[in-house]
Design an enzyme around this catalytic site. Structure first.
Site, PDB file in Angstrom:
ATOM      1  N   HIS A 373       0.797  -1.238   0.000  1.00 40.56           N
ATOM      2  CA  HIS A 373       0.000   0.000   0.000  1.00 40.56           C
ATOM      3  C   HIS A 373       0.822   1.276   0.000  1.00 40.56           C
ATOM      4  O   HIS A 373       0.258   2.365   0.031  1.00 40.56           O
ATOM      5  CB  HIS A 373      -0.924   0.047   1.220  1.00 40.56           C
ATOM      6  CG  HIS A 373      -2.007  -0.973   1.198  1.00 40.56           C
ATOM      7  ND1 HIS A 373      -3.265  -0.716   0.718  1.00 40.56           N
ATOM      8  CD2 HIS A 373      -2.010  -2.264   1.582  1.00 40.56           C
ATOM      9  CE1 HIS A 373      -4.007  -1.804   0.831  1.00 40.56           C
ATOM     10  NE2 HIS A 373      -3.264  -2.771   1.345  1.00 40.56           N
ATOM     11  N   LYS A 568      -8.390  13.971   5.192  1.00 38.95           N
ATOM     12  CA  LYS A 568      -7.563  12.753   5.166  1.00 38.95           C
ATOM     13  C   LYS A 568      -6.572  12.855   6.311  1.00 38.95           C
ATOM     14  O   LYS A 568      -6.416  13.924   6.906  1.00 38.95           O
ATOM     15  CB  LYS A 568      -6.846  12.607   3.821  1.00 38.95           C
ATOM     16  CG  LYS A 568      -6.137  13.874   3.326  1.00 38.95           C
ATOM     17  CD  LYS A 568      -5.555  13.684   1.925  1.00 38.95           C
ATOM     18  CE  LYS A 568      -6.510  13.975   0.791  1.00 38.95           C
ATOM     19  NZ  LYS A 568      -6.677  12.866  -0.118  1.00 38.95           N
ATOM     20  N   ARG A 569      -5.903  11.755   6.623  1.00 32.79           N
ATOM     21  CA  ARG A 569      -4.866  11.829   7.637  1.00 32.79           C
ATOM     22  C   ARG A 569      -3.911  12.978   7.327  1.00 32.79           C
ATOM     23  O   ARG A 569      -3.591  13.239   6.163  1.00 32.79           O
ATOM     24  CB  ARG A 569      -4.083  10.504   7.689  1.00 32.79           C
ATOM     25  CG  ARG A 569      -4.801   9.393   8.397  1.00 32.79           C
ATOM     26  CD  ARG A 569      -5.096   9.743   9.834  1.00 32.79           C
ATOM     27  NE  ARG A 569      -3.892   9.768  10.621  1.00 32.79           N
ATOM     28  CZ  ARG A 569      -3.583   8.848  11.541  1.00 32.79           C
ATOM     29  NH1 ARG A 569      -4.408   7.846  11.788  1.00 32.79           N
ATOM     30  NH2 ARG A 569      -2.464   8.950  12.216  1.00 32.79           N
ATOM     31  N   LYS A 574       0.968  14.305   1.993  1.00 34.80           N
ATOM     32  CA  LYS A 574      -0.370  14.671   1.479  1.00 34.80           C
ATOM     33  C   LYS A 574      -0.514  16.184   1.303  1.00 34.80           C
ATOM     34  O   LYS A 574      -1.486  16.654   0.716  1.00 34.80           O
ATOM     35  CB  LYS A 574      -1.455  14.137   2.413  1.00 34.80           C
ATOM     36  CG  LYS A 574      -1.522  12.609   2.469  1.00 34.80           C
ATOM     37  CD  LYS A 574      -2.576  12.144   3.460  1.00 34.80           C
ATOM     38  CE  LYS A 574      -2.552  10.647   3.702  1.00 34.80           C
ATOM     39  NZ  LYS A 574      -3.214   9.867   2.626  1.00 34.80           N
ATOM     40  N   THR A 704      -8.526   6.818  -1.798  1.00 31.50           N
ATOM     41  CA  THR A 704      -9.855   6.266  -2.056  1.00 31.50           C
ATOM     42  C   THR A 704     -10.936   7.317  -1.827  1.00 31.50           C
ATOM     43  O   THR A 704     -12.024   7.214  -2.390  1.00 31.50           O
ATOM     44  CB  THR A 704     -10.128   5.038  -1.158  1.00 31.50           C
ATOM     45  OG1 THR A 704      -9.633   5.301   0.150  1.00 31.50           O
ATOM     46  CG2 THR A 704      -9.453   3.798  -1.721  1.00 31.50           C
ATOM     47  N   LYS A 708     -14.690   8.654  -3.677  1.00 36.11           N
ATOM     48  CA  LYS A 708     -15.951   8.927  -2.982  1.00 36.11           C
ATOM     49  C   LYS A 708     -16.508  10.295  -3.375  1.00 36.11           C
ATOM     50  O   LYS A 708     -17.708  10.445  -3.625  1.00 36.11           O
ATOM     51  CB  LYS A 708     -15.743   8.840  -1.456  1.00 36.11           C
ATOM     52  CG  LYS A 708     -15.345   7.439  -1.001  1.00 36.11           C
ATOM     53  CD  LYS A 708     -14.830   7.382   0.433  1.00 36.11           C
ATOM     54  CE  LYS A 708     -14.149   6.031   0.677  1.00 36.11           C
ATOM     55  NZ  LYS A 708     -13.378   5.985   1.924  1.00 36.11           N
TER      56      LYS A 708
HETATM   57  O1  73E Z   1      -2.947   5.770  -0.836  1.00 33.79           O
HETATM   58  C1  73E Z   1      -3.478   5.091   0.285  1.00 33.79           C
HETATM   59  C2  73E Z   1      -4.331   3.934  -0.189  1.00 33.79           C
HETATM   60  O2  73E Z   1      -5.462   4.406  -0.899  1.00 33.79           O
HETATM   61  C3  73E Z   1      -2.347   4.566   1.159  1.00 33.79           C
HETATM   62  O3  73E Z   1      -1.596   5.645   1.643  1.00 33.79           O
HETATM   63  C4  73E Z   1      -2.930   3.767   2.320  1.00 33.79           C
HETATM   64  O4  73E Z   1      -3.691   2.687   1.775  1.00 33.79           O
HETATM   65  C5  73E Z   1      -4.801   3.109   0.995  1.00 33.79           C
HETATM   66  C6  73E Z   1      -5.554   1.869   0.554  1.00 33.79           C
HETATM   67  O5  73E Z   1      -4.818   1.144  -0.370  1.00 33.79           O
HETATM   68  C7  73E Z   1      -1.875   3.250   3.214  1.00 33.79           C
HETATM   69  N1  73E Z   1      -1.955   3.121   4.566  1.00 33.79           N
HETATM   70  C8  73E Z   1      -0.802   2.606   4.973  1.00 33.79           C
HETATM   71  N2  73E Z   1      -0.005   2.457   3.944  1.00 33.79           N
HETATM   72  N3  73E Z   1      -0.667   2.862   2.848  1.00 33.79           N
HETATM   73  C9  73E Z   1      -0.446   2.264   6.341  1.00 33.79           C
HETATM   74  C10 73E Z   1       0.882   2.013   6.684  1.00 33.79           C
HETATM   75  C11 73E Z   1       1.202   1.668   7.981  1.00 33.79           C
HETATM   76  C12 73E Z   1       0.225   1.571   8.952  1.00 33.79           C
HETATM   77  C13 73E Z   1      -1.101   1.830   8.627  1.00 33.79           C
HETATM   78  C14 73E Z   1      -1.434   2.174   7.319  1.00 33.79           C
END
Ligand code: 73E
Length: 860
Positions: A373, A568-569, A574, A704, A708
């Site tokens: 991710h 968003k976070r 970001k 995502t 939405k």
């Molecule tokens: O771009 C998003 C993505 O849409 C991405 O940053 C996020 O995952 C979403 C779903 O695919 C994400 N979260 C984490 N890494 N990528 C993450 C990493 C460590 C701990 C918790 C979450």
């Protein structure tokens, strides 16, 4: 005034209580029955919370029937199943979603109305299940909804955290404060405790190889804790299929150490019970950082071990030889968090099932699938070897054995390439040595995928490049993320959903599961009456948001303005900072305008929401009272909120100034809404005219929320990054607002910042001016922001100074486009119409067909 009891129609209450056979619906009866029995409350003075609980219990009864039938059929037919292992499931609220998926919302609404309640008030009583940080956790929730809706035999496995993501408070000075989220305090009607489903999980101890010609070892000693199952029902949309999400709670194996107790050591006696319960006490609130904390590693192993034991037990009930395991089981690893499942399955197969190494490895590498991710280096998980050795000695042995065999095969293919061996080793050299979890997940899986086209390409060309060269490209794929249109359109935007059903002349039961049918809206762009209706719904959604902000925060919002949203976070990549600096630029520009010039300006309201990771949160929660005082210097630095915390503070203080400035307040206002959540998103997203997704190119794997907003007819302002690119491909570039440098330029730009820096005054005077105004104290607290501003003046890792001018130009294009409302509404309709691809149904079907090889099961 005093309320009249009973609420609603007395006759209906009485008939339900006596259970006489009348025209009163069975729904109303079951509601009243739960009030009297499950809740043991007096029906005549029930409050909204009680009414929510009664409604939830009544709906739960409906779900239970379907859930049991689904489980029974899966057991009887024994189809291949898939398991989604995720440390996070960001479910939000359940009642509304369950009512809609069951098709019972109208009936329940009428029922509770007769008893004197409004469905809206009842729904509002529910607390969010916030067992996740952001996109990754919400994706898992959308995938569960889609799996059930597509009638696929998929179960989720996660942890039942006692505390979800922290509640965010914003102090008057603009500081983020964190409070715990005791989401289970009011009881949770949606979970079914399964005290009969429990497994022992071992930590620490010692591992001794048998050296008897087999690869076996014995792992003994240490500490054993109990994993107890809690099940959450996952109803599909208009289908009987109701899948399961199984969450594990940790418990001490023996609640109490009697020996210590008898020896007069009371504290020692409860200690083991404390440390066992701690494992599932709290969700780690840092996304995109790997912290290397022992408790986090314990969570990961506890959860993977319990889930695998459960999956294995279910497989054994089928009575097939263990070598057929991958024909019945596919396990999806949601990021590297569950990677320990790979050595754990090896351990079970070798030490407990007595399989040869090669057979075990064959089974493992045909069972697991790994989704990456993020490519941000700080997010890539690495675990210190000494920590693993201490906590999971047998697993470390297995990881070393996997690595040895793996490097031998690399050496065979690339003889003499020492650098390559060092690069690809599962063990990173250093002090301490560390295990690279992404590499382990990669070589232990059948397939690896990223979450949007661009991101999947980056995975293949950067972090896993050597692995592509070694294992071949066909192992590496892409599944672009999706979102469930049930929650993110039908539930959060009921008016738009109804308009779509009328226009398409088809029940929502059809188009919600076949989302590409939205394309049939396209001809309606030329229909003026339709456009009016479309715009009126957006307007009412803006008013709904304004009403929410009025009642929760006491602030009055100008609903005639354009609503511009970034939620968003909080994270440097970001670039919320870019947004707030853009707002300041707009403010300064407005301040310099004549009254005549201002007349041409369209008013804008800017919304922010999001949580920043508190690096010290866990420390605070677990051991706050025992901090040594005075604190050493490095510790103070660690506690000082940095980066994203200063960004929140800047947003709040800019809002304070500009919202009160009579010169500009009618044309520009700014709000930071505290405590962003799934439920808040459901109000914000349908109200947005434009939303911002402005990460530095190549950093946001997918995103995502962009999907939405667009599904709800909001336009997108963003960089050429993640799923923004595919959204633009679908809706057409003329319907999105793109800006900024592209991914291939990023590396060179960073190099320039480091080795040939240009003073910011020269490079981007507009940005320099904004920074100087902040430094000069226009928004107070000048010295507080200096570290944040300096990250832009020097280094500028996320390239704000490179993208600022084109960002401002893109904002101006948005203004320009908004002036032509007819054309704007057309863009809005076109955007919604072309979002079919981004249904999580499409995504989950790709996983089911191209990865897991599972088939839909019709529950009769
Ligand atoms: O771009 C998003 C993505 O849409 C991405 O940053 C996020 O995952 C979403 C779903 O695919 C994400 N979260 C984490 N890494 N990528 C993450 C990493 C460590 C701990 C918790 C979450």
């Amino acid at each position: 005034g005093k309320e009249k009891w009973p609420r609603g129609e007395e006759k209906v209450w009485k008939e339900c209580m006596r259970d006489v056979d009348t025209e009163v619906s069975s729904i109303t009866k079951s509601f009243v029955n739960h009030v009297q029995t499950s809740l043991a409350r007096q029906p005549y003075n029930l409050d909204n919370l009680g009414a929510y609980q009664a409604a939830a219990l009544s709906v739960r009864d409906n779900l239970l029937v379907n859930w049991n039938e689904t489980a029974l059929q899966y057991t009887r037919k024994a189809p291949k199943r898939a398991y989604y292992l995720s440390l996070e499931f960001l479910m939000g609220r359940t009642l509304d979603n369950a009512l809609l998926n069951l098709g019972l919302k109208d009936q329940y609404s009428q029922g509770v109305k007769k008893l004197g309640f409004s469905m809206e008030d009842i729904l509002d009583q529910e607390r969010d299940a916030a067992l996740g940080n952001g996109g990754l956790g919400r994706l898992a929730a959308c995938y569960l909804d889609s799996s059930a809706s597509q009638e696929l035999p998929v179960w989720g496995y996660g942890l039942r955290y006692k505390y979800g993501i922290f509640q965010q408070l914003i102090s008057p000075a603009g500081e983020q404060l964190e409070a715990p989220d005791p989401w289970l305090d009011n009881q949770n009607p949606w979970e079914l405790p399964r005290l009969d489903v429990a497994y022992e999980v071992r930590f620490y101890g010692h591992a001794d190889r048998l050296n008897d010609g087999t690869p076996r070892a014995v792992w003994a000693g240490g500490q054993e804790v109990l994993a107890v199952a809690y099940d959450v029902m996952i109803p599909g949309c208009y289908t009987k299929t109701t899948n399961n999400l199984r969450l594990w709670e940790s418990k001490p194996k023996r609640g109490f150490d009697l020996n210590s107790f008898n020896a007069g050591n009371y504290e020692g006696a409860v200690e083991s019970s404390n440390s066992a319960a701690a494992i599932t006490s709290v969700l780690y609130p840092n996304d995109h950082t790997s912290f290397g904390k022992e408790l986090r590693l314990k969570q990961q192993y506890f959860w993977t071990a319990a889930s695998l034991a459960d999956i294995l037990r279910r497989f054994k009930n089928i009575g097939k030889p263990i070598t057929e395991f991958p024909d019945y089981v596919a396990i999806q690893l949601n990021d590297t968090h569950p990677t320990l499942a790979i050595p754990e399955l090896m351990r079970i197969l070798i030490d407990e099932e007595d399989q040869p190494w090669a057979t075990a490895w064959q089974i493992v590498t045909n069972t697991f699938f790994y989704t990456n991710h993020t490519v941000l280096p700080e997010a890539l998980e690495k675990w210190p070897v000494p920590l693993l050795e201490h906590l999971l000695p047998r697993h470390l042995q297995i990881i070393y054995d996997i690595n040895l065999l793996f490097l031998q095969s690399v050496e065979k293919k690339f003889p003499g390439d020492r650098d390559r061996l060092a690069r690809m080793s599962l063990i990173e050299e250093g002090f301490p040595k560390q295990v690279r979890m992404a590499y382990l997940a990669c070589i232990g899986s059948r397939k690896v995928n990223g979450v949007a086209e661009l991101h999947s390409d980056l995975v293949k060309t950067t972090i896993l490049k050597d692995f592509v060269e070694f294992e071949g490209i066909s192992k590496f794929g892409n599944v672009t993320n999706g979102i469930t249109p049930r929650r993110w359109l039908d539930q959060c935007n009921p008016e738009l959903s109804a308009l779509i059903s009328t226009t398409l002349k088809v029940d929502k039961a059809v188009w919600l599961k076949e989302l590409t049918r939205l394309e049939e809206l396209l001809p309606k762009t030329e229909d003026e009456a339709f456009r009016k209706e479309w715009a009126a719904i957006k307007q009412r959604n803006k008013e709904r948001l304004a009403h929410h902000v009025q009642t929760t925060l006491g602030l009055t919002i100008n609903t005639k303005a354009m609503f511009d949203v970034q939620i968003k976070r909080l994270h440097e990549y970001k670039r919320q900072t870019l947004n707030i600096l853009g707002v300041i630029h707009r403010y300064l520009t407005l301040k310099n305008m004549t009254a005549e010039e201002k007349k041409k300006v369209n008013p804008r309201v800017v919304f922010f929401a999001g949580k920043a990771a508190p690096a010290y949160y866990i420390a605070k929660l677990v051991s706050a009272p025992s901090l040594p005082l005075p604190l050493p210097l490095y510790f103070i630095a660690w506690l000082t909120p940095f980066g994203t915390h200063q960004t929140i503070r800047l947003i709040v203080n800019v809002a304070r100034i500009i919202n009160e400035d009579p010169d500009t307040k009618d044309l520009l206002s700014l709000y930071f809404l505290p405590d962003y959540s799934v439920s808040l998103a459901e109000v914000l997203i349908p109200a947005s005219d434009i939303s911002q997704h402005i990460s530095t190119a190549g950093t946001e794997a997918s995103g995502t929320s962009n999907m939405k907003f667009c599904l709800n007819g909001g336009l997108l302002l963003g960089t050429v990054d993640g799923a923004n690119i595919e959204i633009a491909e679908e809706v057409g570039e003329s319907n999105v607002f793109f800006f900024g440098h592209l991914t291939p330029a990023v590396e060179d730009l960073r190099y320039q910042h480091t080795y040939h820096p240009i003073p910011i005054e020269e490079k981007c005077p507009a940005l320099a001016n904004v920074l100087n105004q902040v430094s000069a104290g226009l928004f107070g607290d000048a010295d507080v922001y200096e570290p944040l501003l300096n990250t832009i003046r020097q280094g500028d890792h996320y390239l704000l100074s490179d993208d600022f001018d084109s960002y401002i130009a893109a904002l101006a294009m948005v203004d320009e486009a908004y002036l032509d409302q007819t054309e704007w509404v057309k863009k809005s309709i076109r955007t919604t119409a072309k979002m079919g691809k981004f249904s999580s149904d499409r995504a989950i079907n790709e996983y089911a067909e191209s990865y897991w090889n599972i088939e839909a099961q019709r529950i009769a």
